[in-house]
Design an enzyme around this catalytic site. Structure first.
Site, PDB file in Angstrom:
ATOM      1  N   CYS A 278      50.580  73.289  30.779  1.00  0.00           N
ATOM      2  CA  CYS A 278      50.387  72.129  29.907  1.00  0.00           C
ATOM      3  C   CYS A 278      49.098  71.372  30.175  1.00  0.00           C
ATOM      4  CB  CYS A 278      51.583  71.185  30.012  1.00  0.00           C
ATOM      5  SG  CYS A 278      53.103  71.938  29.441  1.00  0.00           S
TER       6      CYS A 278
ATOM      7  N   GLU B 205      49.400  77.327  25.627  1.00  0.00           N
ATOM      8  CA  GLU B 205      50.334  78.323  26.166  1.00  0.00           C
ATOM      9  C   GLU B 205      50.777  79.277  25.076  1.00  0.00           C
ATOM     10  OE1 GLU B 205      53.591  76.824  28.583  1.00  0.00           O
ATOM     11  OE2 GLU B 205      52.511  74.937  28.809  1.00  0.00           O
TER      12      GLU B 205
ATOM     13  N   THR C 126      61.153  71.007  38.916  1.00  0.00           N
ATOM     14  CA  THR C 126      60.055  70.587  38.044  1.00  0.00           C
ATOM     15  C   THR C 126      59.739  69.101  38.210  1.00  0.00           C
ATOM     16  OG1 THR C 126      61.594  70.140  36.251  1.00  0.00           O
ATOM     17  CG2 THR C 126      60.569  72.306  36.275  1.00  0.00           C
TER      18      THR C 126
ATOM     19  N   ASN D 164      57.798  67.730  23.378  1.00  0.00           N
ATOM     20  CA  ASN D 164      56.772  68.092  24.354  1.00  0.00           C
ATOM     21  C   ASN D 164      55.840  69.120  23.724  1.00  0.00           C
ATOM     22  OD1 ASN D 164      55.252  68.925  26.528  1.00  0.00           O
ATOM     23  ND2 ASN D 164      56.961  69.808  27.672  1.00  0.00           N
TER      24      ASN D 164
ATOM     25  N   ARG E 229      65.521  71.458  38.669  1.00  0.00           N
ATOM     26  CA  ARG E 229      65.133  70.135  39.175  1.00  0.00           C
ATOM     27  C   ARG E 229      63.819  70.158  39.953  1.00  0.00           C
ATOM     28  NH1 ARG E 229      69.162  66.534  38.423  1.00  0.00           N
ATOM     29  NH2 ARG E 229      68.187  65.055  39.819  1.00  0.00           N
TER      30      ARG E 229
ATOM     31  N   HIS F 174      51.316  62.971  30.932  1.00  0.00           N
ATOM     32  CA  HIS F 174      51.949  64.137  30.302  1.00  0.00           C
ATOM     33  C   HIS F 174      53.436  63.837  30.092  1.00  0.00           C
ATOM     34  CE1 HIS F 174      53.152  68.115  29.246  1.00  0.00           C
ATOM     35  NE2 HIS F 174      53.902  68.245  30.315  1.00  0.00           N
TER      36      HIS F 174
ATOM     37  N   THR G 120      63.139  69.962  23.635  1.00  0.00           N
ATOM     38  CA  THR G 120      61.870  69.226  23.626  1.00  0.00           C
ATOM     39  C   THR G 120      60.670  70.034  23.161  1.00  0.00           C
ATOM     40  OG1 THR G 120      61.634  69.771  25.969  1.00  0.00           O
ATOM     41  CG2 THR G 120      62.526  67.599  25.432  1.00  0.00           C
TER      42      THR G 120
ATOM     43  N   SER H 286      52.132  72.930  34.744  1.00  0.00           N
ATOM     44  CA  SER H 286      52.967  73.588  35.743  1.00  0.00           C
ATOM     45  C   SER H 286      52.184  74.672  36.454  1.00  0.00           C
ATOM     46  CB  SER H 286      54.206  74.190  35.076  1.00  0.00           C
ATOM     47  OG  SER H 286      55.056  73.151  34.658  1.00  0.00           O
TER      48      SER H 286
ATOM     49  N   LYS I 239      61.486  60.474  29.719  1.00  0.00           N
ATOM     50  CA  LYS I 239      61.768  59.836  31.011  1.00  0.00           C
ATOM     51  C   LYS I 239      60.660  60.020  32.037  1.00  0.00           C
ATOM     52  CE  LYS I 239      66.821  59.939  31.035  1.00  0.00           C
ATOM     53  NZ  LYS I 239      67.984  60.708  31.516  1.00  0.00           N
TER      54      LYS I 239
END
Lengths: 364, 133
Positions: free
Chosen positions: A130, A98, A220, A285, A218, A253, A171, A315, A258
């Site tokens: 990603c 990216e 995502t 990340n 959210r 990924h 991240t 994404s 979490k």
């Protein structure tokens, strides 16, 4: 997240799992992580007076003279050192990211030149948030598996962007992995089957000329990450007949610590299975590098016969899933290049001011 | 910035591709027409292994045009394992930690950019040996 199981729709028994016409695997692998680390508590200190608990302990930050090209070159050299292959025999060099340094002018042609692979090859940059690097791996499996070329180098590498003060800034790290894909008889891990799943899901994007990505908060989670990761994994396993217990390791990924843990739980994988490849707590990340560098860390400790599941997520949105089995060749090739942990333990902590300078956030 | 010149030199700059003299077997970097050791025709090409040690160094605080954003940075004479002495920036190291005789290895990094819209030049720098387990 509470009600989502990832199993709402049954998998078709004729699931379209992909297998190449001839056996394909990983002939060599290499990782790269830059030297600098920004602790999450530094970001919290600057933007929320320390009131936001950091998502990760620290994230990796590239130096002033680093970008996706320089990082991809080092990971590629590590992959070639492990494979012991003559670089002039590589038929494709593909870099997924990216954060390509140029909008127009490929990263891949610089990488190919630097490793001595030019000029008889395909070279291109891949873009799918990603999963750009794992998409390049899928294409490499196809080109090598059809016999059109003998080796293809697929790289996922990023110097991830996060808007100052945004949740992503905690991240967004830097790093990735390179994989030399080749015939199964020269593989340290055979890619037994793969699968890709993609839909139009606007969870995260960066518009042309925009410096930082935007995201749908959210959104995502369930309709994006969890749906695609679990569907890709379940379809692959349905197609190969494998169950989670058949795998020694799994890599998902990791936009944060979490999500992959929750994905593992939804799919029936244990904490032990994902531990080796879970690097987000230490480096953040790494976007297109995330799942791939997780796989490098797994290969750093796997044993012949071990089966590995890798599921990326990009994404926009999609997932690539791979089922691999480690061969005896890994033991001989592994020590030929630095391990991922060697790069992670090479660390110099910086504060937010130095980070702002290194990442070009100061306008002069 | 001279695009054509950098393009011509890309193999030596990206990957320390020099020569090994076919007559006296000495290693040559950068590549040249005549071997400086024996005076015969130089070549064929040979990629240096990238390992060496710091022969001498200095720290640049007042950088030339094009390097302003990187200062302070160290420039070293690096004695390659094959013998040639090359001038290059050191990277991934704090100036206080640099020592003469320190083992270093070649990495390919950004050297400079021609403004925000120009080309990015890549080339060799050296960093301390990565500690491996």
């Amino acid at each position: 997240m509470t009600n989502f199981t990832g199993n709402e729709k049954p998998i078709s028994p004729a699931a379209p799992v992909m297998r190449p016409a001839r056996g394909v695997g990983i002939a060599g692998y290499g990782a790269y992580v830059p030297r600098y680390r920004l602790p999450g508590k530094e970001i919290s200190r600057v933007w929320t007076e320390g009131n936001t608990p950091p998502t990760v302990a620290e994230k990796s930050v590239p130096g002033l003279d680093e970008d996706v090209i320089t990082m991809a070159v080092e990971a590629a050299r590590n992959a070639l050192d492990r494979a012991g292959t003559d670089p002039s025999g590589i038929g494709a060099v593909w870099v997924g990211s990216e954060s390509h340094p140029y909008a127009v002018k490929p990263s891949s042609s610089v990488v190919a030149e630097a490793i001595g692979a030019s000029p008889n090859l395909l070279a291109a940059d891949w873009e799918f948030a990603c999963k750009a690097g794992s998409e390049a791996m899928q294409a490499a499996v196809g080109m090598v598996g059809s016999g059109m070329i003998r080796y293809a180098l697929a790289i996922g590498m990023d110097t991830a962007q996060g808007r100052p003060g945004d949740a992503l800034e905690y991240t967004a790290g830097a790093g990735g992995g390179a994989f030399l894909i080749g015939p199964a008889e020269d593989a340290l891990a055979v890619i037994e089957a793969s699968y890709s799943y993609a839909t139009d899901t606007p969870d995260f994007w960066r518009r042309d000329h925009a410096q930082y990505p935007s995201h749908a908060q959210r959104f995502t989670g369930e309709p994006a990450y969890f749906k695609h990761v679990t569907r890709a994994a379940r379809t692959l396993l349905a197609g190969t007949g494998a169950s989670p217990a058949d795998f020694r390791y799994a890599v998902f990924h990791q936009p944060n610590p979490k999500f992959p843990q929750r994905a593992a739980e939804l799919l029936g994988f244990t904490r032990e299975q994902i531990q080796a490849g879970l690097l987000a707590p230490q480096i953040g990340n790494t976007y297109a590098g995330s799942a791939l560098i997780g796989l490098t860390a797994v290969l750093d400790q796997a044993a012949p016969g071990d089966r590995i599941l890798v599921v990326s997520f990009g994404s926009g949105a999609g997932s690539d899933a791979f089922q691999l089995t480690v061969t005896e060749k890994l033991l001989e090739r592994r020590p030929r290049a630095p391990r991922t942990a060697d790069y992670i333990s090479r660390r110099k902590e910086i504060d937010y001011g130095v980070y702002a300078r290194y990442r070009g956030k100061l306008k002069m | 910035m001279d695009i054509a010149r950098h393009w011509r030199l890309r193999r030596q700059r990206y990957a320390l591709v020099g020569e090994q003299c076919g007559h006296c077997r000495e290693y040559i970097f950068p590549p040249r027409d005549i071997c400086p050791h024996c005076g015969e025709e130089a070549g064929p090409v040979h990629a240096m292994c990238g390992r060496g040690e710091v022969y001498s160094f200095t720290v640049v605080h007042e950088p030339p045009t094009g390097y302003e954003t990187q200062a302070p940075y160290a420039v070293a004479l690096v004695k390659l394992a094959e013998g040639p002495l090359v001038t290059a920036q050191l990277t991934d190291v704090d100036a206080a930690d640099i020592k003469i005789g320190m083992p270093v290895e070649m990495v390919t990094r950004r050297l400079r950019t021609d403004g925000a819209e120009g080309v990015i030049q890549y080339g060799y720098k050296f960093r301390p040996h990565l500690a491996v387990s």
